[in-house]
Design an enzyme around this catalytic site. Structure first.
Site, PDB file in Angstrom:
ATOM      1  CE1 TYR A  57       2.241   3.202  -3.086  1.00  0.00           C
ATOM      2  CE2 TYR A  57       4.082   1.680  -2.954  1.00  0.00           C
ATOM      3  CZ  TYR A  57       2.760   1.933  -3.249  1.00  0.00           C
ATOM      4  OH  TYR A  57       1.961   0.902  -3.680  1.00  0.00           O
ATOM      5  N   GLY A 213      -3.268  -4.921   7.772  1.00  0.00           N
ATOM      6  CA  GLY A 213      -2.821  -5.316   9.107  1.00  0.00           C
ATOM      7  C   GLY A 213      -3.911  -5.870   9.997  1.00  0.00           C
ATOM      8  N   GLY A 217      -4.476  -9.755  13.760  1.00  0.00           N
ATOM      9  CA  GLY A 217      -5.064  -9.968  15.076  1.00  0.00           C
ATOM     10  C   GLY A 217      -4.378  -9.188  16.179  1.00  0.00           C
TER      11      GLY A 217
END
Length: 325
Positions: A57, A213, A217
C-alpha cells in the site's frame, strides 16, 4: 465499542476495523505522514482497535519519496502498540498495471522483516498472504507461517482472496485465523465460504464493505476522482450504467436509513454484521466524520425480515462492481 473475536484465536477487536490503505494508496494523492497519523490516532480515540495495512500500500509524496502505509500506521500506533491489533500482508508487488505474486518462503521472510521495520514493532498480530501465488503450494506457505509464529515474529495468520480448497489445505498445516475477501451488498460471491469458516472457526474480514464507498450514497454520476491515483476513477459502479443498475438498492438503503435513524453506509455495514458473528468489516476513510459513522454501524440492528428484504433485491440485481465475477 462492540467487539468481535478473530476466529478461534481469542483475539478481541473492534466490531468494525479500519482499512488504512487509502491513506497512502488508491484514494488520491497520499496524505502527508502527519495527516495520515492523525486519522489513525483519531480512529483509535473513537474506539477502533483493529487496523489493516499491507507492504504494497504505497504511493509517492510530492517530494518524490515513497509513502509507506505501514510506516504511517506503525508510527501512529507506536505508543499504544499493546492496545491494538495490526494486520499487514505479504506476497504482492505492483508491476505497472498488474500484480506480481510471490509467496516463496524466502520472499515471505524478507517481507516480514521489512514490515516489522516499517511498523516499528517486533511482532505482527495478523499476517495475511495477500493473494494466492499459483506457483507455491498452500502447505509451503502454511509451513512458513508456522515457523514465523514459533519465532514470535507473527502471532496469527490469514489469507486474502482465498478459495475453499486452498484454505482447507493451508489450515490443515497451520490453523488460519482469518480470511480477508472482498464482500459487500454488491459483491457476495464469497458467501459460499461461510459454512467452511463456521466449521473451521475462522473469521471473515470484509474489505471494500461499502463497494469502494459507493454504498455510502455520497457520490453521484458526475463525481470526479483523481485519474491515475484514485482507483474509483475506473470502477464500473461509478459509471452511468453502474448507477442505473444500483438505483433500486440505493433507494432502499435511503429508506431503511430514515427508518432506523442511520445512514446508508451504516445500513450497509449493519447488514453484514447482522448476518454472521464472525464477519468484521474494515471500511476505510480519511475523514473523521466518516470514521465515526462507520464505527457506529455496529449499533444499528436489522431484523431478519429486513435482511431478507435486502437479500431479495440483491438476488435479482446484476450489479456492475469492481472485482465482479
Amino acid at each position: 465499542m462492540k467487539q468481535r473475536t478473530l476466529g478461534n484465536s481469542g483475539l478481541r477487536v473492534s466490531a468494525v476495523g479500519l482499512g488504512c490503505m487509502g491513506i497512502t494508496h488508491a484514494s488520491g494523492q497520499p496524505m502527508s505522514k502527519h495527516d495520515g497519523m492523525e486519522v489513525i490516532r483519531k480512529a483509535y480515540g473513537m474506539g477502533y482497535t483493529f487496523f489493516d495495512t499491507a507492504e504494497c500500500y504505497t504511493g509517492i509524496y510530492p517530494d518524490g519519496s515513497t509513502a509507506y502505509n505501514e510506516e504511517v500506521v506503525g508510527k501512529a500506533l507506536h505508543s499504544i502498540r499493546d492496545k491494538v491489533t495490526i494486520a499487514t500482508k505479504f506476497g504482492v508487488r505492483h508491476g505497472g498495471n498488474r500484480l506480481i505474486l510471490d509467496s516463496r518462503p524466502a520472499t515471505i521472510r524478507a517481507s516480514v522483516e521489512g514490515s516489522l521495520a516499517r511498523l516499528g514493532t517486533d511482532y505482527i498480530d495478523l499476517y495475511y498472504q495477500h493473494r494466492i501465488d499459483p506457483n507455491v503450494k498452500p502447505e509451503t506457505v502454511a509451513e512458513t507461517m508456522s515457523a514465523l509464529i514459533k519465532e514470535g515474529k507473527i502471532r496469527h495468520w490469514g489469507i486474502s482472496e482465498v478459495n475453499e480448497e486452498y484454505l482447507r489445505r493451508a489450515h490443515a498445516v497451520c490453523p488460519v485465523t482469518a480470511v480477508q475477501n472482498r464482500y459487500s451488498m454488491m459483491a457476495r460471491w464469497h458467501e459460499s465460504l461461510f459454512p467452511i469458516l463456521e466449521e473451521l472457526g475462522i473469521a471473515f474480514v470484509a474489505f471494500s464493505p461499502l463497494a469502494n464507498g459507493f454504498l455510502s450514497g455520497r457520490y453521484e454520476e458526475n463525481t470526479q476522482f483523481e485519474q491515475g491515483v484514485d482507483f474509483r476513477s475506473f470502477m464500473p459502479q461509478y459509471t452511468k450504467k453502474g448507477f442505473d443498475r444500483s438505483r433500486e438498492l440505493l433507494e432502499l438503503l435511503n429508506e431503511l436509513a430514515k427508518r432506523k435513524d442511520a445512514t446508508p453506509a451504516q445500513i450497509s455495514l449493519a447488514w453484514m454484521l447482522c448476518k454472521k458473528p464472525f464477519i468484521i468489516p474494515i471500511p476505510g476513510s480519511r475523514k473523521a466524520e466518516r470514521l465515526q459513522e462507520n464505527l457506529h454501524a455496529s449499533e444499528t440492528v436489522l431484523s431478519t425480515e429486513e435482511i431478507s428484504m435486502i437479500d431479495s433485491l440483491l438476488d435479482k440485481t446484476d450489479f456492475l462492481v469492481f472485482g465482479g465475477h
